[in-house]
Design a protein around this motif. Structure first.
Motif, mmCIF file in Angstrom:
data_model
loop_
_atom_site.group_PDB
_atom_site.id
_atom_site.type_symbol
_atom_site.label_atom_id
_atom_site.label_comp_id
_atom_site.label_asym_id
_atom_site.label_seq_id
_atom_site.Cartn_x
_atom_site.Cartn_y
_atom_site.Cartn_z
ATOM 1 N N PRO A 24 0.834 -1.206 0.000
ATOM 2 C CA PRO A 24 0.000 0.000 0.000
ATOM 3 C C PRO A 24 0.863 1.248 0.000
ATOM 4 O O PRO A 24 1.917 1.290 0.636
ATOM 5 N N ARG A 31 -4.504 3.921 -2.742
ATOM 6 C CA ARG A 31 -4.781 2.603 -2.177
ATOM 7 C C ARG A 31 -6.065 1.998 -2.746
ATOM 8 O O ARG A 31 -6.433 0.889 -2.370
ATOM 9 N N GLY A 58 -7.133 -2.526 3.792
ATOM 10 C CA GLY A 58 -6.276 -1.538 3.164
ATOM 11 C C GLY A 58 -6.849 -0.769 2.004
ATOM 12 O O GLY A 58 -6.149 0.060 1.414
ATOM 13 N N GLY A 59 -8.105 -1.025 1.628
ATOM 14 C CA GLY A 59 -8.728 -0.192 0.607
ATOM 15 C C GLY A 59 -8.722 1.261 1.058
ATOM 16 O O GLY A 59 -8.828 1.557 2.250
ATOM 17 N N GLY A 60 -8.608 2.194 0.121
ATOM 18 C CA GLY A 60 -8.388 3.581 0.499
ATOM 19 C C GLY A 60 -9.620 4.443 0.627
ATOM 20 O O GLY A 60 -9.753 5.211 1.575
ATOM 21 N N ARG A 245 -6.561 -2.459 -3.764
ATOM 22 C CA ARG A 245 -5.151 -2.180 -3.485
ATOM 23 C C ARG A 245 -4.237 -2.546 -4.633
ATOM 24 O O ARG A 245 -3.059 -2.201 -4.635
#
Length: 294
Positions: A24, A31, A58-60, A245
């Motif tokens: 990331p 991300r 971890g998706g933004g 990601r």
């Protein structure tokens, strides 16, 4: 094990550490942007669980699209998300009659997850058909829950547009529906997953197996406690978040399957074999991900 299951690669920590996720980096846009479409009036929690799972791995940036009547409440309950309201009927089911509402979100998404919390086949199919033209080529489209039930009824142009970037997360009932069968037995699951993947040009993650191209993986962990309301929404959201990601669909599916099961193992050790809630899986996901990524 019989049939395809005999050749399935076991998913163990060593395999995942040797197949690291993209690192990331950058802002929330770097991300990955996740669009989750679902959430009828009676079941907005499914879309919320999926969206939060995407962020937990971890998706933004997250956008939730839910029935218009519950959109304000969802926006308050999930302050991390932008929320769109979708047209609904008197019963609160999404009708799919205004796909243009999602056009800008779909065009900038790095992954689209459709299905969590939808409950009416006609509206779900209309939503799928209306949404797909707005999703840029190559952007993964993950179908879960009710969206799996209507996929076989989608017109050829929609199926062709999805081929090669489609990810499916069926249970045994949904596998049978996709293959036009009455039912699929446990011991037939691996073969059914492979057949569905071939038929729809998709990565398929179902009943402990992931099929992609000529490869097949099987999970090696997870217990009965994962069979709880909302658990599948968490798994589908984790898959979408990993794809956002930058993981390719097969990698995202394999990692998500393992992380979901490992989160359940952690709760089993702390809470018991049954009794933990799907929402509790969310807090476990980043810990299990960190253990495998360190």
């Amino acid at each position: 094990m019989t049939g395809a299951a005999q050749r399935a690669e076991p998913v163990v920590p060593a395999l995942l550490r040797g197949w690291p996720l993209p690192e990331p980096h950058g802002s929330k846009y770097g991300r990955g942007q996740v669009l989750v479409v679902g959430g009828a009036r009676a079941t907005p929690g499914a879309a919320m669980l999926a969206g939060l799972a995407a962020l937990r791995v971890g998706g933004g940036r997250l956008t939730l699209a839910v029935a218009r009547s519950v959109a304000p409440a969802v926006a308050v309950a999930v302050p991390e998300a932008g929320v769109r309201g979708l047209a609904e009927d008197d019963a609160g089911d999404v009708t799919g009659t205004e796909p243009e509402v999602l056009a800008k979100d779909a065009e900038r998404a790095d992954v689209v997850l459709l299905g969590p919390g939808l409950g009416e086949p006609g509206g779900t199919l209309a939503l799928l058909c209306g949404l797909v033209p707005h999703v840029p080529p190559g952007v993964p489209v993950v179908l879960d829950a009710f969206a799996l039930g209507v996929l076989a009824d989608a017109p050829d142009d929609v199926l062709d547009a999805l081929r090669g970037r489609l990810v499916l997360t069926p249970n045994l009932v949904e596998l049978a529906r996709l293959l036009g069968r009455e039912e699929i037995e446990d011991e037939e699951a691996a073969d059914a997953v492979v057949e569905v993947a071939d038929r729809f040009g998709a990565v398929v993650c179902g009943h402990g197996f992931v099929s992609a191209g000529d490869r097949l993986w099987r999970k090696t962990t997870g217990h009965t406690g994962l069979g709880t309301s909302g658990s599948g929404d968490v798994m589908g959201g984790a898959l979408a978040g990993l794809a956002a990601r930058g993981a390719d669909p097969a990698q995202a599916a394999v990692w998500a399957m393992h992380l979901h099961a490992a989160a359940g193992d952690s709760l089993t050790a702390r809470v018991g074999k049954v009794g933990f809630l799907a929402r509790e899986l969310l807090d476990e996901l980043p810990h299990r991900l960190h253990e495998l990524s360190a």
